[in-house]
Design an enzyme around this catalytic site. Structure first.
Site, PDB file in Angstrom:
ATOM      1  CB  SER A  72      35.750  40.573  34.897  1.00 21.13           C
ATOM      2  OG  SER A  72      37.132  40.570  34.370  1.00 21.13           O
ATOM      3  CG  ASP A 234      40.900  40.134  42.049  1.00 21.71           C
ATOM      4  OD1 ASP A 234      41.407  41.400  41.889  1.00 21.71           O
ATOM      5  OD2 ASP A 234      40.199  39.624  40.944  1.00 21.71           O
ATOM      6  CG  HIS A 237      38.836  41.604  38.182  1.00 25.84           C
ATOM      7  ND1 HIS A 237      39.053  40.556  38.931  1.00 25.84           N
ATOM      8  CD2 HIS A 237      38.629  41.151  37.117  1.00 25.84           C
ATOM      9  CE1 HIS A 237      38.692  39.323  37.889  1.00 25.84           C
ATOM     10  NE2 HIS A 237      38.333  40.073  36.967  1.00 25.84           N
TER      11      HIS A 237
END
Length: 349
Positions: A72, A234, A237
């Site tokens: 990610s 979140d 990240h």
């Protein structure tokens, strides 16, 4: 045992197919499981998939093909616009510095571990990249993948890319101890394991002919001052600004790997804290300082010394790309097919 010794031992296990390190004691393990459950509760999901930023950046002739592989962090999960992804920022900067258009292909998958690089390579190799950027390792730590296995798979991926003529730059595992919802003692364990993996990754990268760049705690020192700027919603990240910081430390090594280094950076400079060291020592030092590059070098015509492969430890000058808001892809490339993204969450241990 020093971190250099541990990294060298992990790399040796990887070469001979060994396993990982011993597990924590039963008492500490129970505490860590409880802390991991709390961290998962605090970390909120991002209700989106990564943006498709594939395309051609810049104008001119003699294009450069840039492939981005990994998890990610490579996909840029959490940004607000496609041009804010690490691949887009780096493609923009490389096009500006080289004066050549850069065609970007990203096959990074959210939640990917190093074992996922094999499938990503099947999409990348037909693209025939001039340079491959790999950002991988965080999920190997959170999913408790044996470090020797992780390092071996990374080395094999680099070998395949090098065999196909690509230069390779690897952003080693970031310091997971900087993730704010992760509390002590889990934070201490996360920091130790992620930095240990980063050092071992750097050794494998250099041995396979690539260039390793430490992300370290690049988001750590400033987090307490501006958490909303550096991390996304979140709290796990990076935000667009956080990803840009990562891209800025990678860009100089990306440029150098293709022959666009600043002239004064050709040789390690002791005044900048640079040196030629055994690769295990250089890798251990790099894990502690974000933006540090480790790459193979010869000493008196020799690849190796008494303590292994020689490596140059460099702190390249950051070369910020121009503002990217107006530099979206000049052409849209057909996106490569990838497996559906899966949300990666901290799972320590």
């Amino acid at each position: 045992m020093t971190r250099a010794d541990r990294a060298r031992r992990i790399a040796a296990r990887a070469a001979f197919g060994g396993g990982g390190l011993a597990a924590a004691g039963a008492g500490l393990f129970g505490v860590l499981v409880a802390e991991a459950a709390l961290a998962r509760r605090w970390v909120g999901p991002i209700d989106q998939e990564p943006f498709d930023a594939d395309g051609v950046y810049g104008t001119g002739h003699g294009g450069i093909r840039l492939a981005v592989l990994g998890d990610s962090s490579a996909a840029g999960l959490g940004v607000d616009e496609p041009f804010q992804t690490p691949g887009a920022v780096i493609a923009t900067g490389l096009a500006e510095i080289s004066g050549r258009p850069v065609e970007l292909l990203s096959v990074a998958v959210v939640g990917a571990e190093t074992s996922g690089l094999e499938a990503q390579l099947e999409l990348v190799l037909p693209f025939a990249p001039d340079l491959a950027l790999i950002m991988i390792g965080a999920n190997d730590v959170t999913h408790r993948v044996k470090q020797a296995v992780s390092v071996r798979l990374l080395g094999e991926a680099i070998d395949r890319l090098r065999e196909h003529g690509a230069e390779v730059v690897v952003a080693t595992c970031p310091d997971l101890g900087t993730v704010e919802p992760v509390k002590h003692p889990l934070r201490m364990v996360a920091r130790r394991l992620s930095r240990q993996l980063a050092a071992a990754q750097a050794i494998a990268v250099v041995e396979a002919g690539g260039t390793a760049v430490s992300l370290g705690d690049i988001l750590g020192p400033e987090f307490s001052k501006s958490p909303n700027e550096l991390f996304s919603s979140d709290r796990f990240h990076p935000s667009a600004f956080g990803y840009r910081r990562c891209a800025e430390v990678l860009l100089p090594s990306v440029c150098a790997s293709l022959g666009y280094a600043l002239p004064e950076e050709e040789q390690p400079d002791i005044r900048r804290g640079e040196a030629v060291l055994p690769v295990s020592v250089a890798a251990a030092e790099a894990a502690d300082q974000a933006g540090t590059e480790v790459a193979a070098v010869d000493v008196a015509g020799q690849h190796r010394g008494p303590r292994g492969r020689w490596a140059a430890l460099r702190h390249r000058r950051r070369r910020e790309p121009v503002t990217t808001e107006t530099l979206e892809p000049a052409e849209s490339a057909e996106p490569a097919e990838t497996s559906p993204p899966s949300q990666d969450q901290p799972q320590l241990p």
